[in-house]
Structures are given as C-alpha cells and as structure tokens.
Write an enzyme that holds these catalytic residues in place. Structure first.
Site: not given
Ligand code: NAI
Length: 405
Positions: A151, A218, A271, A295
């Site tokens: 971002y 992740k 996830d 987000d």
C-alpha cells in the site's frame, strides 16, 4: 466558559487539561448529519461523567468539499498543522476528489502526520443484525500498519518505461523471473515500521490487560517481508515486553496455564486467521498485522458483527491521533437526518479513552447498548430488525444521551 487549552504530548505521554481544545472535521455527505449527533452524545457523556468539571472545547477545521468551497483547497495546510498542534482530532468521512492532484485526503492526512497505526476495535452490540450465529463471541482490536507494504503506492504501470527499467534490472542483475510487459509494485516492510506498530499493540494489551496478542502474517510465502514482520514483532514482545509476554511454546512448558497478568503472544498465517475468527473467535483478542492483511481483516470482522456502519477507527502516530468513522460519505443520504452515526460516535469513544476519560467513554457505550436493545434505530438497522422503530439520526443520538444512566 473557558476558551480551552491545548492537549500536549511529552515523551509519548499526553497531558490533558480539563477543557481540551479538540479540532474536528465535520466531513462531507452525511458528515453534516452524523457529526452534530456525535458531538451531542460526546458532550452529554462528558457532562454527565464529570459533573461539569471537564468539557471539550470543539474547534472546527476544514477538509474535503467544505474546505474546497471555502478556501479552494481540499486539505488546507492549516488543517494538518492544527491536528499537529492540538495532538488529538476527530473527523467525519471525506469525499475522495475525482481527478486533480490529491489522491485521497484520508491517505494524505495519515502520511503527512505519520499516523502509522490504524486501530479498529470490533465488538458486537446485542440486537444488531449479523450474518453469523454468535456474533457476540467476536471482540478484537486490530492494529494495522498504515505506512508500508504494497500500500506504500510504489508501483508502475504495465508497459511503462519505469516498469521496463525495473524489470530489466530485476531480470538481469537479480535473476528474478518476471514476464515481459508486467506491471510492477514494491512491498517494503522495515524493522522500524513493523516494530513501532507492534510496540503500540503490546502497550495497549498491557494497559488494557488483554490477551493474546496475535501476529497475523503471510510469512510462509513472503519470507522476508511478512516473515520479517513476524520476527520483528516477536522481538518487540521479548525485548520490550518480556516481563508480561509468554509465547505459545513457553505456555506449553508451563502446562498450558497462562499466569495472571501475563499476555500470550502467538502468530497465525493470514488466510487461516480468516477461518479462525469465524470458527474460534473467542481465542483472539489483539491482532497486530501489516497493512494489506489488516485492511481485509478489518472489513471482514466488521461484517461479522453487523457491518461498517457500526465500526469505529483511529489513525495514531507518536505525535498525533485522528479518530474517524470507517464508512464513506453516503452522498445519497446527506442532509436527510437519517444516517447511522454509530461509527463516528464509537470513534469518539476511542477518543475519550485516548484522553483517559474512560468514565465518559463507558457511558456512551452503555447508551448505545440500551438504545439498540430498545430497537429504536436508524433506517439501515431498522430495515433488518424485526419489531424495530425507525428514528432519525438526531433522535437516535438523543436516545443515547437519555440512556447513558
Ligand atoms: P460509503 O461508505 O459512503 O457507502 C457504502 C454504503 O453504505 C452506501 O449504501 C451508503 O448509503 C451506506 N452507508 C455508509 N455509511 C452509512 C451510515 N453512517 N449510515 C447509513 N448508511 C451508510 O462508501 P462509497 O459509496 O464507496 O463512497 C462514497 C464516498 O465516500 C467516496 O467519495 C469515497 O471516496 C468516500 N469514502 C471516504 C472514507 C473516509 O472518509 N474514511 C471511507 C470510504 C469512502
């Protein structure tokens, strides 16, 4: 009446006068409805909680359409400077201008003031329509890094000279495999940026006595960026909060019983975390995560407890804090006194807690709980609740004030 005094900050500690001057941005669209409602509720709570001894002195500052109309500038320098000077501010939603120089006023504010942590508490209010069976089981605070990651806005279009130049370097010098004509974005994540966010999350967990703190990443796929975030967050836990934190492995050695006053620190792959928050929501409490994961998780969690209209937020840095509704300007409902002000009111609750005015903050929460339990709600909730009565934005605020106790 006092003209108020400035909130000051020294070595990270806030000094709050009894009559602090707090700048507010009314906001575009429904800002004109939800801001006065919010102000009424916050003033009512402060008056009731402190018997007139404390009072917020509101100072309007301009941004968005109103600023553009009055000054020709979407985000005047004085507005940014006022937030810096007065340390704590609150804002309604702002239109993102289409075309023109400025990308998003919200993003600009975060960058100019280095508001590096986006904080989103997510909890359920009894009676709010939700898509899950037991929404009350979710009660988390998400600390999302606000300045780095994909971002950061460092990217080049497919076929651009810059993308090709970068691709050439990466393919030839770095031996990376990248298809010809690709768009390329960069994902920077630093120890500095990650650690200061983790520090804020652990400090919050410590003062609020909330556990566990879960690092969501992740790192299994992106070993150096997301994996780095995981490692640096654990380092903060061990090096700066070692007196209160216990890792999952250490907990096993202790027989699985967390000693009183300690905070469990664990980590989850992003996830899997989406599943966990649906399947075992009570296992989680404080979430510390990079920008993109944060987000996605913030909106998913908000949906679980009844949507963005109920979810507050804050952008906080070392020098300033700006509290804000998480939804947009809902222009079709603007000026009709019908929008739901809860998100902005709850952002105000976060602001009161930030000031250390917890008594007033708790009263607002009580007022909202009772008002929703009485099923007197704005149109967005009323249409989904059976047996509810429709009230206007201002009447809803009035009911909250009456219900404060
Ligand atoms: P939006 O959040 O304004 O609207 C999405 C849907 O939610 C609409 O159906 C709207 O009517 C409804 N809604 C939103 N807030 C509500 C409330 N308090 N009460 C009742 N219903 C509500 O998002 P949208 O339409 O994508 O964006 C509109 C404008 O807002 C754009 O200019 C966008 O850039 C800006 N925006 C600003 C944000 C901010 O200031 N933090 C955040 C998101 C969007």
């Amino acid at each position: 009446m006092s003209n108020g005094e400035k909130v000051t900050i020294k070595d990270g500690k806030l000094n709050i006068p009894d009559h602090p001057i707090i700048p507010f941005i009314e906001g575009d669209g429904i800002g004109i409805d939800i801001w006065p409602a919010t102000q009424h509720v916050l003033d009512g709570a402060v008056a009731k909680a402190f018997g007139g001894k404390k009072k917020i002195v509101w100072k309007e500052i301009l941004a968005g359409e109103k600023a553009n109309k009055l000054t020709g500038n979407w985000l005047p320098d004085e507005t940014v400077q006022a937030i810096r000077d007065y340390v704590v501010a609150i804002k309604g939603p702002l239109t993102t201008p289409v075309g023109g120089g400025i990308r998003s006023i919200n993003v600009a504010l975060r960058q100019l003031l280095d508001l590096y942590a986006c904080i989103r508490p997510v909890r359920y209010f009894e009676g709010v329509p939700s898509p899950v069976k037991e929404p009350q089981k979710l009660n988390v605070v998400i600390f999302r890094e606000n300045t780095e990651d994909v971002y950061a806005g460092i990217e080049w279009a497919a076929g651009s000279v810059e993308a090709e130049k970068l691709r050439n370097f990466l393919v030839h010098d770095m031996k990376a495999k990248i298809r010809d004509g690709s768009a390329i974005g960069i994902k920077p994540m630093s120890p500095f940026g990650s650690k200061r966010l983790a520090r804020m999350a652990f400090a919050y967990a410590k003062t609020q006595q909330r556990s566990p703190v879960t690092i969501v990443h992740k790192g299994n796929i992106m070993k150096f960026t997301e994996g780095g975030f995981r490692q640096w967050s654990y380092e903060v836990a061990a090096e700066e909060f070692g007196d209160v934190t216990v890792t999952e492995n250490a907990l096993k050695e202790m027989g699985g019983q967390l000693p009183p006053g300690k905070i469990l620190v664990n980590d989850r792959i992003a996830d899997a975390m989406f599943q966990m928050l649906l399947l075992r929501p009570t296992d989680y409490n404080i979430i510390c995560t990079p920008n993109l994961n944060g987000d996605y998780l913030s909106d998913a969690c908000a949906a679980q407890v009844g949507g963005l209209g109920m979810a507050p937020g804050a952008n906080i840095g070392d020098e300033a804090a700006c509290f804000e509704a998480t939804h947009g300007t809902a222009p079709v409902h603007a000026g009709k006194n019908k929008a739901n002000p809860t998100s902005l009111i709850l952002s105000g609750v976060m602001m009161l807690e930030h000031l250390g005015w917890n008594k007033a903050a708790d009263m607002v929460v009580k007022g909202i709980e009772r008002t929703i339990a009485q099923k007197t709600v704005t149109y967005d909730l009323e249409r989904q609740m059976s047996g509810a009565s429709l009230v206007s934005c201002s009447q809803y605020a009035e009911n909250i004030v009456k219900n404060m106790g």
